[in-house]
Design an enzyme around this catalytic site. Structure first.
Site, PDB file in Angstrom:
ATOM      1  NE  ARG A 131      -3.393  -1.553   3.278  1.00 49.63           N
ATOM      2  CZ  ARG A 131      -2.736  -2.490   3.777  1.00 49.63           C
ATOM      3  NH1 ARG A 131      -3.152  -3.384   2.211  1.00 49.63           N
ATOM      4  NH2 ARG A 131      -3.221  -2.943   4.671  1.00 49.63           N
ATOM      5  CE1 TYR A 158      -2.862   3.983   1.164  1.00 51.84           C
ATOM      6  CE2 TYR A 158      -1.420   3.722   2.714  1.00 51.84           C
ATOM      7  CZ  TYR A 158      -2.362   3.461   1.677  1.00 51.84           C
ATOM      8  OH  TYR A 158      -3.221   2.605   2.725  1.00 51.84           O
ATOM      9  CE1 TYR A 205     -12.156   6.034   3.509  1.00 56.14           C
ATOM     10  CE2 TYR A 205     -13.716   6.352   5.099  1.00 56.14           C
ATOM     11  CZ  TYR A 205     -12.684   5.686   4.792  1.00 56.14           C
ATOM     12  OH  TYR A 205     -12.238   4.164   5.296  1.00 56.14           O
TER      13      TYR A 205
HETATM   14  N1  SAM Z   1      -9.981   9.173   7.054  1.00 57.25           N
HETATM   15  C1  SAM Z   1     -10.975   7.904   7.392  1.00 57.25           C
HETATM   16  C2  SAM Z   1     -11.790   8.462   8.792  1.00 57.25           C
HETATM   17  O1  SAM Z   1     -11.490   9.882   8.931  1.00 57.25           O
HETATM   18  O2  SAM Z   1     -12.962   7.879   9.497  1.00 57.25           O
HETATM   19  C3  SAM Z   1     -10.726   6.627   8.539  1.00 57.25           C
HETATM   20  C4  SAM Z   1      -9.584   6.395   6.935  1.00 57.25           C
HETATM   21  S1  SAM Z   1      -8.724   4.335   7.766  1.00 57.25           S
HETATM   22  C5  SAM Z   1      -7.930   4.470   6.356  1.00 57.25           C
HETATM   23  C6  SAM Z   1      -9.699   3.196   7.624  1.00 57.25           C
HETATM   24  C7  SAM Z   1     -10.422   3.182   8.549  1.00 57.25           C
HETATM   25  O3  SAM Z   1     -11.694   4.037   9.340  1.00 57.25           O
HETATM   26  C8  SAM Z   1     -10.942   1.557   8.969  1.00 57.25           C
HETATM   27  O4  SAM Z   1     -10.320   0.391   9.042  1.00 57.25           O
HETATM   28  C9  SAM Z   1     -12.357   1.566  10.374  1.00 57.25           C
HETATM   29  O5  SAM Z   1     -11.862   1.599  11.865  1.00 57.25           O
HETATM   30  C10 SAM Z   1     -12.195   3.943  10.436  1.00 57.25           C
HETATM   31  N2  SAM Z   1     -13.918   3.541   9.681  1.00 57.25           N
HETATM   32  C11 SAM Z   1     -13.400   3.745   8.062  1.00 57.25           C
HETATM   33  N3  SAM Z   1     -14.980   4.035   7.519  1.00 57.25           N
HETATM   34  C12 SAM Z   1     -15.719   3.415   8.896  1.00 57.25           C
HETATM   35  C13 SAM Z   1     -17.509   3.980   9.401  1.00 57.25           C
HETATM   36  N4  SAM Z   1     -18.372   4.051   8.588  1.00 57.25           N
HETATM   37  N5  SAM Z   1     -17.921   3.500  10.421  1.00 57.25           N
HETATM   38  C14 SAM Z   1     -16.931   2.871  11.601  1.00 57.25           C
HETATM   39  N6  SAM Z   1     -15.450   3.487  11.161  1.00 57.25           N
HETATM   40  C15 SAM Z   1     -15.176   3.414  10.398  1.00 57.25           C
END
Ligand code: SAM
Length: 263
Positions: free
Chosen positions: A67, A71, A93
């Site tokens: 990854r 990136y 997102y």
């Molecule tokens: N930038 C993103 C944010 O601000 O929420 C987080 C990105 S991170 C790479 C990905 C992680 O965010 C997932 O493995 C999970 O822990 C969390 N995540 C992303 N979408 C989510 C959701 N719909 N509900 C709960 N946790 C979420």
């Protein structure tokens, strides 16, 4: 002069973005997107005619790709347009800079190359978690770690505070090439957590709803059951406190106050 602005689209489609974010998207020459579903990409396309998804840089079926390479390729794609003197928006997102390295890398490299670059805050999954679970993280404090980093490094959780483990579905996956972990690695995580929490401690698997018509997933399980739980790439684990907050008598003495003086 080219510039880069990283913005967050929030977690829920179209409903968690501020007006400033919308204006940057509308006024951009090109918008690069990394969002959870086609709905969000389609919504972005209603705001700007040139929306390019970065999803294609992830490993394709059958491909093994680190990854970190993914990136950097995403960053390179954006910086080509910045160097072509375009106003570039990177729409990620959630919050664009929370547990997300692409925007930080892109901003650092754009600045090193002499361009203006900045980030606007967005609504992260953790912000949704506190709202959906009805918890004020300030009530007893909280710690927040990427699950694999929590395992690999000497992080010490405070059992009086909330512990949030991000990317729980990848816990212990150190190669950065896979999008899931194994039961065995989750057992190792549980064993590690037993230093601070009892085996029957109730934890919560949380998934915020991506669409307004959906409900969040809020599943209470015993810590022991984590290895058998259904975990997805959007699962976050919340481990609630196991102990009540304990006063610091030495500090109270220094401040010249007693427990009775506290409201
Ligand atoms: N930038 C993103 C944010 O601000 O929420 C987080 C990105 S991170 C790479 C990905 C992680 O965010 C997932 O493995 C999970 O822990 C969390 N995540 C992303 N979408 C989510 C959701 N719909 N509900 C709960 N946790 C979420």
């Amino acid at each position: 002069q080219g510039q880069l602005v990283c913005v967050g689209t929030g977690v829920q489609l179209a409903g968690q973005v501020g007006q400033l974010t919308v204006s940057y998207i509308e006024l951009a020459d090109v918008v690069f997107s990394l969002v959870p579903d086609g709905f969000t990409d389609r919504w972005l396309s209603t705001l700007n005619a040139d929306v390019r998804s970065l999803q294609g840089y992830y490993a394709q079926p059958g491909e093994i790709k680190n990854r970190r390479d993914t990136y950097q390729q995403m960053v390179d794609a954006m910086l080509v347009e910045v160097r072509a003197n375009k106003r570039v928006v990177c729409a990620l997102y959630g919050h664009p800079g929370v547990f997300s390295c692409v925007s930080h890398l892109a901003i650092t490299q754009a600045k090193q190359q002499g361009f203006k670059a900045k980030m606007l805050a967005g609504v992260s999954a953790e912000a949704c978690l506190w709202a959906d679970l009805g918890i004020d993280p300030g009530s007893c404090g909280h710690q927040s770690y990427e699950a694999t980093q929590f395992m690999l490094y000497q992080h010490v959780p405070n059992p009086c505070a909330h512990l949030v483990l991000w990317q729980i579905a990848l816990a212990g996956e150190h190669t950065l090439t896979k999008f899931s972990t194994t039961k065995q690695r989750l057992h190792i995580l549980v064993e590690h957590l037993l230093q601070w929490y009892p085996i029957d401690h109730q934890v919560i698997i949380y998934e915020a709803a991506n669409l307004a018509v959906q409900s969040p997933r809020i599943e209470h399980i015993a810590l022991a059951d984590l290895p058998d739980a259904r975990l997805t790439t959007i699962s976050t684990l919340l481990i609630p406190p196991q102990q009540a907050l304990a006063l610091n008598p030495a500090m109270l003495a220094k401040l010249g106050i007693s427990e009775m003086d506290l409201g």
